[in-house]
Design an enzyme around this catalytic site. Sequence first.
Site, PDB file in Angstrom:
ATOM      1  N   ARG A   1      46.565   3.648  46.023  1.00 14.53           N
ATOM      2  CA  ARG A   1      46.517   3.203  47.412  1.00 14.53           C
ATOM      3  C   ARG A   1      46.393   4.408  48.336  1.00 14.53           C
ATOM      4  O   ARG A   1      47.222   5.317  48.302  1.00 14.53           O
ATOM      5  CB  ARG A   1      47.762   2.399  47.765  1.00 14.53           C
ATOM      6  CG  ARG A   1      47.671   1.692  49.123  1.00 14.53           C
ATOM      7  CD  ARG A   1      48.841   0.755  49.308  1.00 14.53           C
ATOM      8  NE  ARG A   1      48.864  -0.280  48.294  1.00 14.53           N
ATOM      9  CZ  ARG A   1      48.129  -1.386  48.353  1.00 14.53           C
ATOM     10  NH1 ARG A   1      47.319  -1.608  49.371  1.00 14.53           N
ATOM     11  NH2 ARG A   1      48.207  -2.294  47.397  1.00 14.53           N
TER      12      ARG A   1
ATOM     13  N   ASP B   1      57.442   1.725  35.742  1.00 17.18           N
ATOM     14  CA  ASP B   1      58.583   2.582  35.425  1.00 17.18           C
ATOM     15  C   ASP B   1      59.393   2.033  34.271  1.00 17.18           C
ATOM     16  O   ASP B   1      59.838   2.785  33.396  1.00 17.18           O
ATOM     17  CB  ASP B   1      59.484   2.725  36.656  1.00 17.18           C
ATOM     18  CG  ASP B   1      58.898   3.655  37.716  1.00 17.18           C
ATOM     19  OD1 ASP B   1      57.973   4.422  37.386  1.00 17.18           O
ATOM     20  OD2 ASP B   1      59.372   3.606  38.865  1.00 17.18           O
TER      21      ASP B   1
ATOM     22  N   THR C   1      44.767   4.774  54.870  1.00 20.78           N
ATOM     23  CA  THR C   1      44.161   3.460  55.119  1.00 20.78           C
ATOM     24  C   THR C   1      44.940   2.331  54.456  1.00 20.78           C
ATOM     25  O   THR C   1      44.756   1.165  54.808  1.00 20.78           O
ATOM     26  CB  THR C   1      42.719   3.426  54.593  1.00 20.78           C
ATOM     27  OG1 THR C   1      42.737   3.531  53.151  1.00 20.78           O
ATOM     28  CG2 THR C   1      41.910   4.581  55.171  1.00 20.78           C
TER      29      THR C   1
ATOM     30  N   ASP D   1      60.136  -2.111  39.219  1.00 20.55           N
ATOM     31  CA  ASP D   1      58.823  -1.498  39.026  1.00 20.55           C
ATOM     32  C   ASP D   1      58.423  -1.634  37.561  1.00 20.55           C
ATOM     33  O   ASP D   1      59.025  -1.004  36.676  1.00 20.55           O
ATOM     34  CB  ASP D   1      58.861  -0.026  39.436  1.00 20.55           C
ATOM     35  CG  ASP D   1      57.482   0.614  39.438  1.00 20.55           C
ATOM     36  OD1 ASP D   1      56.859   0.711  38.349  1.00 20.55           O
ATOM     37  OD2 ASP D   1      57.020   1.024  40.511  1.00 20.55           O
TER      38      ASP D   1
END
Length: 209
Positions: A104, A203, A108, A200
């Site tokens: 990402r 992870d 933006t 997550d």
Amino acid sequence: MSTVTIFDHPLIKHKLTLIRDKNTGNKEFRQLIEEVATLMAYEATRDLPCVEIEVETPLGKTVGYQISGKKLGIVPVLRAGLGMVDGILNVIPAAKVGHVGLYRDPETLQPVEYYCKLPKDASERMIFVLDPMLATGGSASAAIQFLKDRGVTNIKFLCIIASPEGVEVLQREHPDVDIYVAALDEGLNDHAYIVPGLGDAGDRLFGTK
């Protein structure tokens, strides 16, 4: 509009509870993700066409069935999607495997492709896009669009846990892509994590923080 299949099988419910548990270690977490992916593959392939063939058993001839005309492929979204690959290959061992990597952009906030490697005949295959979590839907939608840009038209999306927000985005931006989830959770928190979710996934799969 695409269909959304939410699994209601007791085995998936049981394993998903263990996956959510914060005390489940990395090794068991990886195994459970693989097992749930295997169970999901059965439902996601339910509409594959079959043709009758004649086979000979040790005692005589009979009519059986084989899958007809559908080449299959799986494309995990890096990195967490890798945890689902072996589970799908357990039941579709002949499937070819591609990979899509996204990050990402910090300015933006849009998904940016950093890696994409697909089978040469991907456009001729039914492709299962794999990602354990469907949170905002941005990464999943971008990954699917990358495949479409390369000529892939027959796509299904498989994830372990989804948010209503992510499902809405995927259905709006890719109404031709059916969605398969083990659980649809309450929603997203202020950090765009699925609640209650499982934390997550990357992870917990790979032991990183």
